[in-house]
Design a protein around this motif. Structure first.
Motif, PDB file in Angstrom:
ATOM      1  N   LYS A 187      19.340 -75.322 -81.551  1.00 32.64           N
ATOM      2  CA  LYS A 187      18.207 -75.949 -80.867  1.00 32.64           C
ATOM      3  C   LYS A 187      17.857 -77.299 -81.481  1.00 32.64           C
ATOM      4  O   LYS A 187      16.695 -77.698 -81.499  1.00 32.64           O
ATOM      5  N   GLY A 188      18.846 -77.993 -81.991  1.00 31.68           N
ATOM      6  CA  GLY A 188      18.608 -79.329 -82.505  1.00 31.68           C
ATOM      7  C   GLY A 188      18.150 -79.383 -83.948  1.00 31.68           C
ATOM      8  O   GLY A 188      17.663 -80.431 -84.396  1.00 31.68           O
ATOM      9  N   GLU A 189      18.305 -78.297 -84.696  1.00 32.56           N
ATOM     10  CA  GLU A 189      17.888 -78.293 -86.098  1.00 32.56           C
ATOM     11  C   GLU A 189      18.691 -79.333 -86.902  1.00 32.56           C
ATOM     12  O   GLU A 189      19.821 -79.662 -86.549  1.00 32.56           O
ATOM     13  N   ASN A 190      18.088 -79.807 -87.994  1.00 31.53           N
ATOM     14  CA  ASN A 190      18.711 -80.857 -88.801  1.00 31.53           C
ATOM     15  C   ASN A 190      19.715 -80.253 -89.780  1.00 31.53           C
ATOM     16  O   ASN A 190      19.488 -80.212 -90.991  1.00 31.53           O
ATOM     17  N   THR A 191      20.821 -79.770 -89.248  1.00 31.46           N
ATOM     18  CA  THR A 191      21.883 -79.229 -90.091  1.00 31.46           C
ATOM     19  C   THR A 191      22.866 -80.345 -90.427  1.00 31.46           C
ATOM     20  O   THR A 191      22.666 -81.490 -90.053  1.00 31.46           O
ATOM     21  N   LYS A 192      23.964 -80.008 -91.135  1.00 29.72           N
ATOM     22  CA  LYS A 192      24.727 -81.058 -91.798  1.00 29.72           C
ATOM     23  C   LYS A 192      26.238 -80.850 -91.672  1.00 29.72           C
ATOM     24  O   LYS A 192      26.726 -79.724 -91.596  1.00 29.72           O
ATOM     25  N   LEU A 193      26.948 -81.972 -91.673  1.00 37.43           N
ATOM     26  CA  LEU A 193      28.415 -81.998 -91.816  1.00 37.43           C
ATOM     27  C   LEU A 193      28.750 -82.891 -93.000  1.00 37.43           C
ATOM     28  O   LEU A 193      28.286 -84.030 -93.069  1.00 37.43           O
ATOM     29  N   VAL A 194      29.539 -82.369 -93.932  1.00 34.01           N
ATOM     30  CA  VAL A 194      29.959 -83.140 -95.105  1.00 34.01           C
ATOM     31  C   VAL A 194      31.477 -83.195 -95.133  1.00 34.01           C
ATOM     32  O   VAL A 194      32.152 -82.160 -95.112  1.00 34.01           O
ATOM     33  N   ILE A 195      32.029 -84.401 -95.175  1.00 39.67           N
ATOM     34  CA  ILE A 195      33.474 -84.628 -95.251  1.00 39.67           C
ATOM     35  C   ILE A 195      33.766 -85.324 -96.571  1.00 39.67           C
ATOM     36  O   ILE A 195      33.100 -86.295 -96.933  1.00 39.67           O
ATOM     37  N   GLY A 196      34.760 -84.828 -97.300  1.00 41.93           N
ATOM     38  CA  GLY A 196      35.072 -85.359 -98.627  1.00 41.93           C
ATOM     39  C   GLY A 196      35.860 -86.650 -98.589  1.00 41.93           C
ATOM     40  O   GLY A 196      35.568 -87.563 -97.817  1.00 41.93           O
ATOM     41  N   ASN A 197      36.909 -86.709 -99.401  1.00 46.50           N
ATOM     42  CA  ASN A 197      37.670 -87.941 -99.618  1.00 46.50           C
ATOM     43  C   ASN A 197      39.132 -87.773 -99.198  1.00 46.50           C
ATOM     44  O   ASN A 197      39.690 -86.676 -99.251  1.00 46.50           O
ATOM     45  N   ASN A 198      39.732 -88.902 -98.806  1.00 45.98           N
ATOM     46  CA  ASN A 198      41.191 -88.965 -98.584  1.00 45.98           C
ATOM     47  C   ASN A 198      41.682 -88.032 -97.490  1.00 45.98           C
ATOM     48  O   ASN A 198      42.803 -87.512 -97.551  1.00 45.98           O
ATOM     49  N   ASN A 199      40.872 -87.829 -96.472  1.00 52.51           N
ATOM     50  CA  ASN A 199      41.290 -87.030 -95.323  1.00 52.51           C
ATOM     51  C   ASN A 199      41.855 -87.925 -94.225  1.00 52.51           C
ATOM     52  O   ASN A 199      41.460 -89.085 -94.077  1.00 52.51           O
ATOM     53  N   ILE A 200      42.786 -87.372 -93.443  1.00 48.43           N
ATOM     54  CA  ILE A 200      43.302 -88.040 -92.252  1.00 48.43           C
ATOM     55  C   ILE A 200      42.847 -87.224 -91.046  1.00 48.43           C
ATOM     56  O   ILE A 200      43.170 -86.038 -90.925  1.00 48.43           O
ATOM     57  N   ILE A 201      42.096 -87.869 -90.164  1.00 52.89           N
ATOM     58  CA  ILE A 201      41.521 -87.211 -88.994  1.00 52.89           C
ATOM     59  C   ILE A 201      42.073 -87.920 -87.764  1.00 52.89           C
ATOM     60  O   ILE A 201      41.721 -89.058 -87.482  1.00 52.89           O
ATOM     61  N   ARG A 202      42.956 -87.252 -87.051  1.00 48.53           N
ATOM     62  CA  ARG A 202      43.679 -87.903 -85.958  1.00 48.53           C
ATOM     63  C   ARG A 202      42.878 -87.867 -84.652  1.00 48.53           C
ATOM     64  O   ARG A 202      41.745 -87.408 -84.589  1.00 48.53           O
ATOM     65  N   GLU A 203      43.550 -88.358 -83.564  1.00 48.59           N
ATOM     66  CA  GLU A 203      42.879 -88.556 -82.298  1.00 48.59           C
ATOM     67  C   GLU A 203      42.286 -87.255 -81.739  1.00 48.59           C
ATOM     68  O   GLU A 203      42.888 -86.194 -81.827  1.00 48.59           O
ATOM     69  N   TYR A 204      41.091 -87.383 -81.157  1.00 47.01           N
ATOM     70  CA  TYR A 204      40.404 -86.310 -80.427  1.00 47.01           C
ATOM     71  C   TYR A 204      40.007 -85.117 -81.301  1.00 47.01           C
ATOM     72  O   TYR A 204      39.679 -84.049 -80.778  1.00 47.01           O
ATOM     73  N   VAL A 205      40.024 -85.275 -82.601  1.00 46.85           N
ATOM     74  CA  VAL A 205      39.511 -84.210 -83.472  1.00 46.85           C
ATOM     75  C   VAL A 205      38.004 -84.107 -83.282  1.00 46.85           C
ATOM     76  O   VAL A 205      37.297 -85.117 -83.154  1.00 46.85           O
ATOM     77  N   THR A 206      37.488 -82.872 -83.265  1.00 50.31           N
ATOM     78  CA  THR A 206      36.047 -82.638 -83.194  1.00 50.31           C
ATOM     79  C   THR A 206      35.617 -81.827 -84.405  1.00 50.31           C
ATOM     80  O   THR A 206      36.267 -80.844 -84.765  1.00 50.31           O
ATOM     81  N   MET A 207      34.525 -82.259 -85.028  1.00 51.25           N
ATOM     82  CA  MET A 207      33.949 -81.557 -86.170  1.00 51.25           C
ATOM     83  C   MET A 207      32.442 -81.437 -85.959  1.00 51.25           C
ATOM     84  O   MET A 207      31.771 -82.442 -85.726  1.00 51.25           O
ATOM     85  N   ASN A 208      31.929 -80.201 -86.017  1.00 48.99           N
ATOM     86  CA  ASN A 208      30.513 -79.946 -85.771  1.00 48.99           C
ATOM     87  C   ASN A 208      29.766 -79.599 -87.056  1.00 48.99           C
ATOM     88  O   ASN A 208      30.348 -79.016 -87.971  1.00 48.99           O
ATOM     89  N   PRO A 209      28.486 -79.915 -87.131  1.00 47.15           N
ATOM     90  CA  PRO A 209      27.686 -79.514 -88.290  1.00 47.15           C
ATOM     91  C   PRO A 209      27.381 -78.021 -88.275  1.00 47.15           C
ATOM     92  O   PRO A 209      27.730 -77.306 -87.321  1.00 47.15           O
ATOM     93  N   GLY A 210      26.723 -77.551 -89.318  1.00 46.28           N
ATOM     94  CA  GLY A 210      26.371 -76.144 -89.414  1.00 46.28           C
ATOM     95  C   GLY A 210      25.211 -75.764 -88.511  1.00 46.28           C
ATOM     96  O   GLY A 210      24.692 -76.574 -87.740  1.00 46.28           O
ATOM     97  N   THR A 211      24.804 -74.501 -88.614  1.00 43.00           N
ATOM     98  CA  THR A 211      23.655 -73.987 -87.875  1.00 43.00           C
ATOM     99  C   THR A 211      22.742 -73.234 -88.826  1.00 43.00           C
ATOM    100  O   THR A 211      23.158 -72.816 -89.904  1.00 43.00           O
ATOM    101  N   VAL A 212      21.488 -73.032 -88.400  1.00 39.41           N
ATOM    102  CA  VAL A 212      20.541 -72.315 -89.265  1.00 39.41           C
ATOM    103  C   VAL A 212      20.856 -70.831 -89.341  1.00 39.41           C
ATOM    104  O   VAL A 212      20.413 -70.135 -90.258  1.00 39.41           O
TER     105      VAL A 212
END
Length: 256
Positions: free
Chosen positions: A72-97
């Protein structure tokens, strides 16, 4: 450099050494570290933290709202570290409560085209997810795991360290470290001997893992009894301890 056509919302934080390509959007919750290369038409949304030296290709969607009707729009988070390769059309979602409130991606990972990382997932280091590998929510991918193309992983499943999931597999239970799984629904077929060699495991370590595997999968006893036998016979070794701890801590049960 930030391309003049990129849209950077007030409140976004971008290190001066990071490149932002044409028509990319970074919303106000974005915090981007050093020496990242972000191509054109990328959207970085929500409360998203990106470390250093990552490469994000065009059309990736990073940090958009989870695909979870309870969100419901809560202020959750996505954290990505270092030296990653993220190619075309990848989707990454934040967490949930209802989960951990955070999705975490470690370091030195490769996410090929169309990979989906759902809410509350935990990705370790040096993992490879091939084209169209799809993770449901609350999944843990441990270090050096490899997921083949078109894999689908059920929610709350764990994929162990240096496990190899063959392309097209449908995984509904935990995959122990160092093993190979394949099929719909996936079954275990042996240990990932080649992957372990590439990581520098010694012949003795691989042989010990093989013996532990035989006890668990071929002795026709319960998981608990097999784990106890492994500990009695070879429990002092670190690699075996990881194997046994993973099996004993499984909540969904291990793939047999």
């Amino acid at each position: 450099m930030i391309d003049k056509t990129a849209i950077i919302y007030p409140g976004a934080s971008i290190d001066v050494s990071t490149d932002i390509g044409p028509y990319t959007v970074v919303k106000s919750g974005g915090r981007i570290g050093k020496n990242n290369k972000i191509a054109s038409h990328v959207v970085i949304d929500g409360n998203t933290e990106i470390g250093d030296n990552n490469t994000i290709f065009q059309f990736a969607s990073i940090g958009s709202a989870p695909q979870d009707l309870k969100y419901k729009g809560e202020n959750t988070k996505l954290v990505i570290g270092n030296n990653n390769i993220i190619r075309e059309y990848v989707t990454m979602n934040p967490g949930t409560v209802t989960g951990n409130g955070i999705t975490v991606v470690g370091n030195h990972n490769l996410f090929m085209m169309h990979v989906h990382i759902a809410h509350d997932c935990m990705i370790g280091n040096h993992a490879v997810l091939a084209n169209n590998a799809t993770l449901a929510g609350h999944i843990e991918i441990q270090d050096y795991a490899i997921l083949g193309g078109l894999c689908a992983i059920h929610q709350f499943v764990r994929i162990g360290e240096s496990a190899l999931i063959a392309g097209g597999s449908m995984v509904v239970q935990d995959i122990p470290p160092y093993t190979i799984a394949s099929g719909d629904r996936a079954r275990i077929y042996g240990i990932n001997r080649i992957g372990l060699k590439r990581r520098g495991f010694t012949k003795e370590e691989i042989e010990t893992i093989k013996n532990a595997f035989k006890i668990l999968y071929r002795s026709k006893v319960t998981v608990k009894i097999a784990a106890e036998k492994i500990v009695q016979e070879m429990g002092g070794q670190d690699k075996v301890k990881k194997f046994v701890d993973f099996v004993l801590n499984s909540k969904r049960g291990i793939t047999r």
